[in-house]
Design a protein around this motif. Structure first.
Motif, PDB file in Angstrom:
ATOM      1  N   ALA A 442       0.829  -1.202   0.000  1.00 31.97           N
ATOM      2  CA  ALA A 442       0.000   0.000   0.000  1.00 31.97           C
ATOM      3  C   ALA A 442       0.863   1.252   0.000  1.00 31.97           C
ATOM      4  O   ALA A 442       0.548   2.244  -0.666  1.00 31.97           O
ATOM      5  CB  ALA A 442      -0.936  -0.003   1.210  1.00 31.97           C
ATOM      6  N   ARG A 443       1.956   1.213   0.743  1.00 28.73           N
ATOM      7  CA  ARG A 443       2.850   2.372   0.755  1.00 28.73           C
ATOM      8  C   ARG A 443       3.492   2.590  -0.606  1.00 28.73           C
ATOM      9  O   ARG A 443       3.730   3.738  -1.017  1.00 28.73           O
ATOM     10  CB  ARG A 443       3.904   2.193   1.847  1.00 28.73           C
ATOM     11  N   ALA A 444       3.767   1.513  -1.330  1.00 27.28           N
ATOM     12  CA  ALA A 444       4.311   1.658  -2.683  1.00 27.28           C
ATOM     13  C   ALA A 444       3.299   2.329  -3.603  1.00 27.28           C
ATOM     14  O   ALA A 444       3.660   3.147  -4.449  1.00 27.28           O
ATOM     15  CB  ALA A 444       4.709   0.288  -3.235  1.00 27.28           C
ATOM     16  N   ASP A 445       2.021   1.972  -3.446  1.00 25.03           N
ATOM     17  CA  ASP A 445       0.971   2.649  -4.219  1.00 25.03           C
ATOM     18  C   ASP A 445       0.994   4.148  -3.960  1.00 25.03           C
ATOM     19  O   ASP A 445       0.922   4.964  -4.879  1.00 25.03           O
ATOM     20  CB  ASP A 445      -0.410   2.108  -3.829  1.00 25.03           C
ATOM     21  N   ALA A 446       1.066   4.499  -2.683  1.00 21.68           N
ATOM     22  CA  ALA A 446       1.033   5.912  -2.320  1.00 21.68           C
ATOM     23  C   ALA A 446       2.234   6.653  -2.903  1.00 21.68           C
ATOM     24  O   ALA A 446       2.112   7.795  -3.357  1.00 21.68           O
ATOM     25  CB  ALA A 446       1.010   6.056  -0.800  1.00 21.68           C
ATOM     26  N   ALA A 447       3.380   5.973  -2.931  1.00 19.37           N
ATOM     27  CA  ALA A 447       4.571   6.624  -3.463  1.00 19.37           C
ATOM     28  C   ALA A 447       4.450   6.850  -4.969  1.00 19.37           C
ATOM     29  O   ALA A 447       4.820   7.909  -5.494  1.00 19.37           O
ATOM     30  CB  ALA A 447       5.809   5.778  -3.155  1.00 19.37           C
ATOM     31  N   VAL A 448       3.921   5.857  -5.672  1.00 20.25           N
ATOM     32  CA  VAL A 448       3.827   5.955  -7.122  1.00 20.25           C
ATOM     33  C   VAL A 448       2.796   6.995  -7.548  1.00 20.25           C
ATOM     34  O   VAL A 448       2.979   7.710  -8.542  1.00 20.25           O
ATOM     35  CB  VAL A 448       3.484   4.575  -7.730  1.00 20.25           C
ATOM     36  N   THR A 449       1.703   7.076  -6.810  1.00 17.25           N
ATOM     37  CA  THR A 449       0.619   7.954  -7.220  1.00 17.25           C
ATOM     38  C   THR A 449       0.638   9.310  -6.514  1.00 17.25           C
ATOM     39  O   THR A 449      -0.281  10.108  -6.675  1.00 17.25           O
ATOM     40  CB  THR A 449      -0.740   7.281  -6.939  1.00 17.25           C
ATOM     41  N   ALA A 450       1.694   9.571  -5.735  1.00 16.34           N
ATOM     42  CA  ALA A 450       1.775  10.865  -5.056  1.00 16.34           C
ATOM     43  C   ALA A 450       1.959  11.981  -6.086  1.00 16.34           C
ATOM     44  O   ALA A 450       2.635  11.813  -7.109  1.00 16.34           O
ATOM     45  CB  ALA A 450       2.944  10.869  -4.076  1.00 16.34           C
ATOM     46  N   ASP A 451       1.340  13.105  -5.823  1.00 18.73           N
ATOM     47  CA  ASP A 451       1.509  14.257  -6.705  1.00 18.73           C
ATOM     48  C   ASP A 451       2.955  14.730  -6.651  1.00 18.73           C
ATOM     49  O   ASP A 451       3.600  14.691  -5.588  1.00 18.73           O
ATOM     50  CB  ASP A 451       0.588  15.398  -6.282  1.00 18.73           C
ATOM     51  N   PRO A 452       3.499  15.159  -7.801  1.00 13.23           N
ATOM     52  CA  PRO A 452       4.877  15.650  -7.812  1.00 13.23           C
ATOM     53  C   PRO A 452       5.044  16.833  -6.863  1.00 13.23           C
ATOM     54  O   PRO A 452       4.093  17.557  -6.566  1.00 13.23           O
ATOM     55  CB  PRO A 452       5.095  16.066  -9.270  1.00 13.23           C
ATOM     56  N   ALA A 453       6.265  17.016  -6.401  1.00 13.98           N
ATOM     57  CA  ALA A 453       6.547  18.186  -5.565  1.00 13.98           C
ATOM     58  C   ALA A 453       6.292  19.458  -6.375  1.00 13.98           C
ATOM     59  O   ALA A 453       6.457  19.466  -7.603  1.00 13.98           O
ATOM     60  CB  ALA A 453       7.993  18.139  -5.092  1.00 13.98           C
ATOM     61  N   PRO A 454       5.868  20.504  -5.721  1.00 17.98           N
ATOM     62  CA  PRO A 454       5.594  21.750  -6.449  1.00 17.98           C
ATOM     63  C   PRO A 454       6.791  22.200  -7.266  1.00 17.98           C
ATOM     64  O   PRO A 454       7.932  22.178  -6.788  1.00 17.98           O
ATOM     65  CB  PRO A 454       5.272  22.740  -5.325  1.00 17.98           C
ATOM     66  N   ASP A 455       6.532  22.574  -8.515  1.00 18.02           N
ATOM     67  CA  ASP A 455       7.593  23.057  -9.385  1.00 18.02           C
ATOM     68  C   ASP A 455       7.916  24.512  -9.055  1.00 18.02           C
ATOM     69  O   ASP A 455       7.120  25.232  -8.448  1.00 18.02           O
ATOM     70  CB  ASP A 455       7.162  22.938 -10.854  1.00 18.02           C
TER      71      ASP A 455
END
Length: 637
Positions: A442-455
């Motif tokens: 589940a944590r891997a899911d969260a990492a993959v689908t996390a929004d990119p850091a603000p540009d």
């Protein structure tokens, strides 16, 4: 689809042949039969049960990695059966090992003990409820299908093995159905561990043909638990309310142990607390729901496997009886929300199929109206992904559940076998699938689908892109990178469709604007077109192809499925690693994804590029807006 049907047809034939091969030693002897192997509460124990016409077949030899051990099964005469019934408790076994057994020189077989670790698959079956030869033949076809597989660790049957537990004829038909798949039940049950729950059509002893362990005390019969790898399975018995308090204490103890050992926690029983059809507001079910529903949520049960209602249904239901509304994250749900996955296993045999009923929620009942607590219900066309009431299609069901570390995958198959004509009417097809994850998965899911850091790119400055819009950061990024141009009038036009020409232009720029080997050969893309170079490059590299009439249609919108396919090819062209993904079956509309793009869409979901829409939909045929296109391109970066 034709090749899929043909594959299952061959599997069924092979399964039938294997069934006959496996039972030949028992049938030839004409004495020992009706062999079952029930899982023990510990991995070093199993229960071997069988029948014979006389009392001289009690010697059992078992051979495994430590050599041969001899056990004695005491005969018990059964008046209803008209034969002797035997049970041998096989102890001292090693986990995850293959054993062969021989019963009094008259019957032999092989089985594998419960494993302490590693991935495994088990079958979830319910309500064979065999009452006649017709029922038995259909159930035999199901057993034959399972016999064609070599990856099943055990089978959980959620009760009602026969229609009348005291009918020995019905028990005989469970093992030997007659017809095309005669003996398939005996072949399966004598070579696989079984976990059985007592149904309302069963008695507490399963008429002596199945020996289930017991937790002891006041919990009553057929209440037990066992561990298989990193899963703890607790089997409860809802037939006697006066034992529920003791069973609840047993469940709490087992749940505490499961959580301490970081195990999946699965509960199984016969009567469905949350299902999709006729029994939903029976008085006994209401009482059980009020008692057990809050407790199962409180105990942290991940999955509840039920029977009794002769429909297939599933939903994540809170302790208060409402749909938890869990989102799909990278093609999976996340466990641990306090809302167990309740699954009712359909109809394994071919006895009856219940239709949904209109019901009123009585005071104090933990039930939401109109089956809104479910995500899938085969009895309600609106919730049935195939759109047909299963009480009309009369299809049988079995579910294969694979546990691999922190991922649990459910694959439910339906088929129709006509026991009267003894032939397959509808070959097995994947009816429903879902993935459940926890822990690291589940944590891997969260990492993959996390929004990119603000540009850190400056605002693009489009008048029609509010600074707080969900896509504003993506628009700023792809504008600063020069990937996607604005529209006339200082507009980005976020709600307009992303065109095919705009997409290939963006990908061409992202690739460094390489020269094409040849010009575009599309009638509607002239050399003076703004996208001529990009289309030439994209066509030459195989990223895109034209329409059937020879046009490229640069101004046409692109669908989410088409976009996934193009991005998949783009990633391959760049030499990037392409994870295959775990599929897309958890999404409600996965059947709308064509076979031509299913691998690409699965990859896009796996990598976090493509995410679901409201209602856990992939919406593969929706046209991509420019706002969505900006987000996709930002994720691709």
């Amino acid at each position: 689809m034709k090749s899929h049907i043909r594959t299952w047809g061959i599997a069924a034939l092979l399964g039938a042949a294997l069934s006959l091969f496996c039972i030949l030693p028992c049938l030839a002897a004409g004495s020992v039969g009706q062999v079952t192997l029930h899982i023990g509460q510990t991995s070093d124990t199993a229960y071997l049960t069988y029948s014979a016409p006389d009392a001289v077949h009690g010697a059992v030899t078992v051979t495994g990695p430590a050599g041969t051990a001899v056990y004695t099964a005491a005969p018990t005469w059964s008046d209803p059966a008209g034969k002797y019934l035997y049970t041998a408790e096989l102890t001292g076994l090693f986990p995850g090992c293959t054993y062969t057994y021989e019963i009094s020189g008259a019957c032999a077989g092989t089985f594998q003990t419960a494993a302490d670790d590693g991935a495994f698959t088990f079958a979830f079956l319910t309500d064979p409820q065999i009452g006649s030869m017709t029922d038995a033949r259909a159930t035999g076809a199901m057993f034959s299908l399972l016999n064609s597989r070599d990856d099943l660790a055990f089978a959980y049957i959620a009760g009602d093995l026969t229609d009348s537990a005291r009918s020995e004829r019905q028990w005989e038909l469970l093992f030997r159905s007659g017809g095309v798949h005669d003996g398939a039940g005996q072949a399966f049950l004598s070579s696989h561990l079984l976990a059985a729950a007592q149904g309302n059509h069963d008695n507490s002893s399963f008429s002596g043909h199945i020996t289930a362990p017991s937790a002891g005390g006041d919990a009553g019969p057929a209440v037990y638990s066992f561990d298989y790898s990193n899963m703890k399975f607790v089997v409860l018995n809802l037939n006697s309310p006066d034992t529920w308090t003791a069973q609840a204490d047993f469940l709490r103890r087992e749940a505490a142990e499961a959580k301490a050992n970081d195990q999946w926690l699965v509960a199984g029983f016969h009567q469905s607390l949350y299902s999709g059809a006729a029994h939903i507001v029976d008085s006994g079910i209401i009482s059980a729901r009020r008692f057990w529903s809050p407790l199962l949520a409180e105990a942290g049960v991940d999955v509840v496997l039920q029977g009794h209602d002769h429909v297939y249904s599933r939903g994540f239901v809170t302790g208060a009886g409402v749909n938890a509304g869990l989102p799909v994250v990278r093609n999976g749900y996340h466990a641990g929300s306090g809302a167990p996955l309740y699954m009712t296993g359909g109809e394994t045999g071919a006895v009856k199929w219940y239709a949904a009923r209109d019901y009123r929620v009585s005071a104090g009942d933990l039930l939401a109206p109109c089956y809104s607590f479910l995500d899938v219900n085969s009895a309600v066309p609106a919730q049935n992904p195939w759109g047909t009431d299963s009480s009309r299609t009369h299809e049988q069901t079995f579910t294969l559940i694979r546990v691999d570390g922190d991922t649990m995958t459910f694959s439910t198959y339906m088929f129709r076998y006509d026991g009267r004509s003894d032939r397959m009417i509808t070959a097995p097809y994947l009816y429903d699938s879902l993935i459940l994850r926890r822990g690291d998965a589940a944590r891997a899911d969260a990492a993959v689908t996390a929004d990119p850091a603000p540009d850190t790119f400056p605002a693009a400055g489009y008048a029609d892109v509010p600074s707080d819009a969900w896509y504003a950061g993506a628009v700023d990024t792809i504008t600063a990178r020069g990937l996607l141009d604005g529209r006339p009038g200082d507009r980005f036009a976020p709600d307009s469709c992303l065109t095919r020409g705009e997409l290939v232009t963006a990908l061409h720029r992202l690739a460094g604007m390489p020269a094409a080997e040849a010009g575009a050969a599309f009638s509607d893309v002239s050399r003076s077109s703004d996208c001529y170079a990009a289309v030439s490059w994209a066509a030459g590299t195989g990223l895109v192809s034209g329409m059937a009439d020879g046009r490229f249609a640069p101004d046409a919108g692109i669908t989410r499925a088409q976009l996934a396919a193009v991005l998949h090819r783009c990633a391959a062209l760049s030499g990037a690693d392409l994870p295959a993904g775990s599929g897309i079956g958890t999404y409600a509309d996965w059947r709308q994804v064509g076979t031509w793009c299913r691998d690409a869409v699965s990859w896009a979901v796996e990598t976090g590029l493509l995410r679901g829409k409201s209602g856990n939909r992939l919406a593969p045929n929706d046209v991509v807006s420019r706002a969505e296109g900006a987000v996709f391109l930002r994720r691709l970066l």
